[in-house]
Design an enzyme around this catalytic site. Structure first.
Site, PDB file in Angstrom:
ATOM      1  N   CYS A 130       0.761  -1.260   0.097  1.00 16.32           N
ATOM      2  CA  CYS A 130      -0.090  -0.152   0.033  1.00 16.32           C
ATOM      3  C   CYS A 130       0.833   1.518   0.518  1.00 16.32           C
ATOM      4  O   CYS A 130       1.905   1.245   0.024  1.00 16.32           O
ATOM      5  CB  CYS A 130      -1.447   0.074   0.981  1.00 16.32           C
ATOM      6  SG  CYS A 130       0.060   0.123   2.767  1.00 16.32           S
ATOM      7  N   ASP A 170      13.246   7.673  -7.801  1.00 15.34           N
ATOM      8  CA  ASP A 170      12.582   7.171  -6.795  1.00 15.34           C
ATOM      9  C   ASP A 170      13.322   6.184  -6.291  1.00 15.34           C
ATOM     10  O   ASP A 170      13.092   5.361  -6.121  1.00 15.34           O
ATOM     11  CB  ASP A 170      11.665   7.444  -6.897  1.00 15.34           C
ATOM     12  CG  ASP A 170      11.261   7.090  -4.946  1.00 15.34           C
ATOM     13  OD1 ASP A 170      12.094   6.699  -4.449  1.00 15.34           O
ATOM     14  OD2 ASP A 170       9.724   6.698  -5.022  1.00 15.34           O
TER      15      ASP A 170
END
Ligand code: ADP
Ligand code: MG
Length: 437
Positions: free
Chosen positions: A164, A279
């Site tokens: 998540c 990232d």
């Protein structure tokens, strides 16, 4: 019956082609290894690989069109040496047509065994044996249906959460294609009326849609139904840092180097395509299995303009500062060289078996630490060659930092040196470990 063996691998006069000679019975078979425009190696009609070494390793496991899979290299030939010296005089006229699989009995009544796994060590799956090495759209039949938006009726979303994030959750699912069904990971946007959130997810999809590499999680498509869903290939092994925690005994340094080399290959591809990831971190390297990693999470990624070597962010955001190069924080400038800095931090995370970088320091403190010329120490299990590479990734000035082409080559050389050391040792497969200091 003579065992077939790899006689030699040698470069030919034509640029980028190699000859592979194989003795089977009393016959010598010669195969042409060529390199396509993208630099990939293959035997005619065979599977394509980034390096000769990978091709040879694969042909040891599977015949893939050779008369037999490769068994032993004869003395003086080295599968890993990309410019092995010729051991026999050879002339191009000695090349015979490569043969496809032999299904009938030979004259001596011997049927070649089907390609099989040679030893317990070789039982591990190689990336190219998995269903996610090639795009599901590499089949021309499937390609006919390739569109960014997928039909909801072909997508099954299971009630299993894989992970998540701020955007919502990632669920497991199955996507039905023309000829097959594939396992997928589905990023489901949480119920949001914000157009900005949808736009952000669509930007991530647009980036992923342009990429196709074995070491990058591929986008299958987007589905707009009960929620906006980003459908990706599945990497069920989870994030790299979580996988490595507490596994110093179980996962040798060679395995860590193998995975990091794959990440370098994926990043080299991004660099060539002029994309910045922004990232890159161990949390965004997902495993297909213990020996196969893919780069994921393109939520912050950007495609650079044709003439640009960096992207300037308009304002600072929620940024992973500990992974960011000084120029990202100081000038909001992002390039493949700043991704190289993040790759260095990812290396540190991996060789420290999932530790958090810069211990308890806060992001802004890290920048001061770096400005003072300090860097994280070599993790206890990390080989000196690898610490030297990560230190080079942390070169303060981006102009002086290596690019991914260099990083990939250094990772490859190191990983292959471990592999060839293991091949030369009596206990094949046991790679010698070298610790720092
Ligand atoms: P975020 O932008 O919130 O960091 P990620 O894309 O990194 O989102 O996904 C969050 C988590 O979801 C990952 O850490 C992983 O556990 C899971 N996940 C994401 N993509 C995949 C995938 N393709 N296969 C399997 N799991 C995935
Ligand atoms: Mg993430």
């Amino acid at each position: 019956m003579m065992e077939p063996f790899l006689s030699r691998l040698r470069p030919r006069k034509e640029q980028g082609t190699y000859a592979l000679s194989l003795v089977y019975g009393k016959t010598v078979y010669h195969y042409l290894i060529s390199q396509d425009k993208a630099g990939k190696f293959c035997i005619p009609e065979g599977t394509k690989f980034d390096t000769l070494w990978q091709l040879v390793e694969y042909l040891k496991l599977k015949a893939d069109g050779l008369i037999y899979r490769l068994k032993e290299a004869c003395p003086n030939s080295s599968a890993s040496a990309e410019a092995a010296a010729p051991t026999l005089p050879a002339h191009p006229s000695t090349f015979t047509q490569p043969q496809r699989r032999v299904d009938t009995l030979n004259s001596d009544g011997y049927t070649p065994e089907p390609a099989r796994v040679a030893s317990p060590d070789k039982q591990r799956p190689m990336p190219m044996d998995t269903s996610v090495y090639e795009s599901p759209y590499s089949d021309p039949e499937e390609l006919k249906d390739k569109k960014l938006f997928l039909k909801r009726e072909n997508l099954l979303v299971a009630d299993i959460e894989l992970g998540c994030g701020n955007f919502g959750s990632v669920r497991q699912g199955v996507y039905r294609m023309r000829k097959k069904q594939i396992d997928v990971a589905i990023k489901v946007l949480k119920h949001s009326t914000e157009k900005a959130d949808k736009d952000e997810m669509m930007r991530e999809a647009q980036i992923m849609h342009q990429l196709d590499n074995p070491y990058i999680v591929r986008l299958i498509g987007v589905c707009q139904a009960e929620a906006l869903m980003l459908v990706m290939e599945m990497a069920s092994g989870g994030p790299l840092h979580k996988f490595l925690v507490g596994k110093k005994e179980e996962i040798p340094v060679s395995n860590v180097a193998e995975l990091l080399h794959q990440v370098a290959m994926g990043m080299k591809y991004l660099e060539e395509k002029n994309f910045v990831h922004r990232d890159l971190a161990a949390r965004n390297v997902l495993l297909v299995n213990r020996h196969y990693a893919k780069i994921s999470d393109f939520g912050l990624s950007k495609a650079l303009g044709a003439d640009d070597s960096y992207y300037t962010a308009r304002s600072a955001g929620k940024w992973p500062l500990k992974w960011y190069a000084p120029e990202c924080i100081n000038f909001r400038k992002f390039s493949s060289r700043s991704d190289v800095w993040s790759y260095g931090v990812t290396m540190w995370e991996a060789f420290s078996y999932g530790q958090k970088p810069y211990k308890k320091m806060k992001g802004p403190e890290v920048l001061d630490f770096i400005k003072q010329g300090k860097r994280m120490e070599c993790p206890p299990e990390c080989p000196p060659e690898m610490y030297s590479l990560m230190s080079d990734c942390w070169t303060y000035k981006w102009e002086d930092r290596p690019d991914f082409q260099t990083v990939e080559q250094r990772m490859r050389n190191y990983y292959y040196s471990l592999a060839s050391r293991a091949e030369g040792s009596p206990q094949c497969g046991q790679v010698a470990e070298v610790a720092c200091g």
